[in-house]
Scaffold this motif. Structure first.
Motif, short mmCIF file in Angstrom:
data_model
loop_
_atom_site.label_atom_id
_atom_site.label_comp_id
_atom_site.label_asym_id
_atom_site.label_seq_id
_atom_site.Cartn_x
_atom_site.Cartn_y
_atom_site.Cartn_z
N THR A 106 -5.21 2.95 3.58
CA THR A 106 -5.01 1.52 3.85
C THR A 106 -3.70 1.32 4.62
O THR A 106 -3.64 0.55 5.58
CB THR A 106 -4.92 0.74 2.51
N SER A 121 0.84 -1.20 0.00
CA SER A 121 0.00 0.00 0.00
C SER A 121 0.88 1.25 0.00
O SER A 121 0.55 2.27 -0.60
CB SER A 121 -0.96 0.00 1.20
N ASN A 137 -6.53 6.55 -1.15
CA ASN A 137 -7.02 5.28 -0.59
C ASN A 137 -5.88 4.37 -0.15
O ASN A 137 -5.96 3.71 0.90
CB ASN A 137 -7.87 4.53 -1.63
#
Length: 404
Positions: A276, A152, A272
């Motif tokens: 995360t 991520s 996003n």
């Protein structure tokens, strides 16, 4: 034949203990010092904190594998020092668990559509089970979480890294002349960002060998340092220093940081991915810190390593911070302000005193020893005292404070 635990797993446990607190706290703490001085402060802290962890290993070598801070400090430095040290260890560990439980509840309530209190309870029940089960279970989940964080991080931070503006990164766009004075206030946050010391005895017991534990500690602090560098380069290269005002005003919390970043990056995918990443950082730290506090309390209360004994340890480790989180969801914001000064006690001063005492014993110079001799002991203590002093001065507004 028993399989030897891998150094990668141990390094991931140490890195995951460090990274949660650091990722969330370092950008706003370093906004005044900005890029160059933040990097210097973090690098020096990493070196000192790695050596102080090795000093703990050196003191532990005289004892069996199941001991922790409590037994060794009591034996070597006496009851009074031990009681003070125990209070600071539990205070910082408990406050961090309290902070992670509250933060995860707030993030999860939107994801699973229940109230933040129910989300916090579910979070504790599910993820503390790894700690209750065994260190190997924590090793496995830590490797998965670090991999998840790196993925991520790569998607989120590479999105930021592509857009790094050198003028923003080195603040050539403003007229500010002095950055170094702000680094003093950053040191306590940097020190807390490498506060893995309550996991040292867990690592030693896990490997059954100080030398392997030494490399796991070094691997873990090195992973954390690399992630911090990348994170700060990406944040400071995108978000101008003058835009940090609103983030600092809200106590540097991650929502405010993401909102500020959202104003300078277009991509929703990047936002996003970073969201995360923040959740994975909180989760990995919750499990890593939980393991350290769990082993510390098992030794303190002399609970046995049986299913029943581990259940008792689970209760005293996770239930108090959960109750605090449910009753006073944002009390940790105030309490965490004191964590930096308390952490200097068990992360710098006590390990150095233990190493010094260890060397006066008959077998003191046999087996594992931290490098640097007596000069290093003095340097580590001095670093701890200085950092605690800066922390207290900062609380009383006696240090230069950057407000954006």
């Amino acid at each position: 034949m028993k399989k030897n635990p891998s150094l990668v797993g141990g390094s991931c446990i140490i890195a995951s203990v460090c990274v949660g607190a650091g990722m969330l706290g370092l950008p706003s703490a370093g906004a005044g010092a900005w890029t160059t001085w933040s990097i210097i402060a973090i690098a020096i802290t990493m070196i000192v904190m790695t050596i102080s962890g090795w000093m703990l290993l050196e003191a532990f070598k005289h004892y069996d594998l199941k001991v922790s801070f409590n037994t060794v400090t009591k034996d070597m430095l006496g009851d009074k020092v031990n009681v003070f040290n125990n209070i600071t260890v539990y205070f910082v560990g408990g406050i961090l668990l309290y902070a992670y439980i509250t933060s995860s509840g707030l993030i999860l309530q939107d994801v699973i559509g229940v109230s933040s209190n129910i989300a916090s309870v579910l979070f504790v029940l599910v993820f503390s089970a790894f700690v209750w089960h065994s260190t190997r279970a924590v090793d496995r989940i830590s490797v998965v979480l670090i991999a998840f964080m790196i993925l991520s991080f790569v998607f989120g931070v590479s999105g930021l890294a592509i857009n790094v503006d050198m003028g923003v990164l080195f603040d050539t766009i403003s007229e500010e002349a002095s950055y170094a004075p702000y680094a003093m206030a950053m040191l306590p946050v940097a020190l807390t960002s490498f506060g893995y010391h309550h996991s040292v005895s867990s690592m030693r017991a896990y490997y059954g060998d100080e030398h392997k534990a030494k490399y796991a500690i070094l691997g873990g602090t090195a992973i954390a340092l690399g992630l911090y560098f990348l994170w700060l380069f990406s944040i400071f290269g995108n978000l101008p220093r003058s835009n940090f005002g609103p983030v600092i005003e809200q106590g540097g919390n991650v929502d405010a940081l993401l909102t500020a970043l959202g104003s300078v990056i277009e991509s929703e995918k990047v936002a996003n991915a970073i969201n995360t990443f923040s959740m994975a950082a909180i989760l990995s730290s919750f499990i890593g810190v939980g393991l350290g506090v769990f082993d510390f309390l098992a030794d303190l209360f002399k609970f046995e390593d049986t299913r029943q004994g581990r259940a008792k340890t689970w209760l005293v480790t996770f239930v108090p911070p959960l109750i605090l989180s449910l009753m006073f969801p944002f009390g940790f914001v105030i309490a965490i302000g004191y964590a930096g000064a308390a952490a200097t006690v068990w992360a710098c001063i006590i390990p150095a005193l233990l190493a010094r005492k260890s060397r006066t014993l008959e077998t003191g110079y046999e087996g594992f020893m931290a490098p640097g001799g007596s000069n290093m002991v003095i340097l580590v203590i001095a670093f701890g005292v200085l950092t605690a002093t800066f922390h207290v001065m900062s609380m009383f507004n006696m240090l230069p404070a950057f407000i954006g």
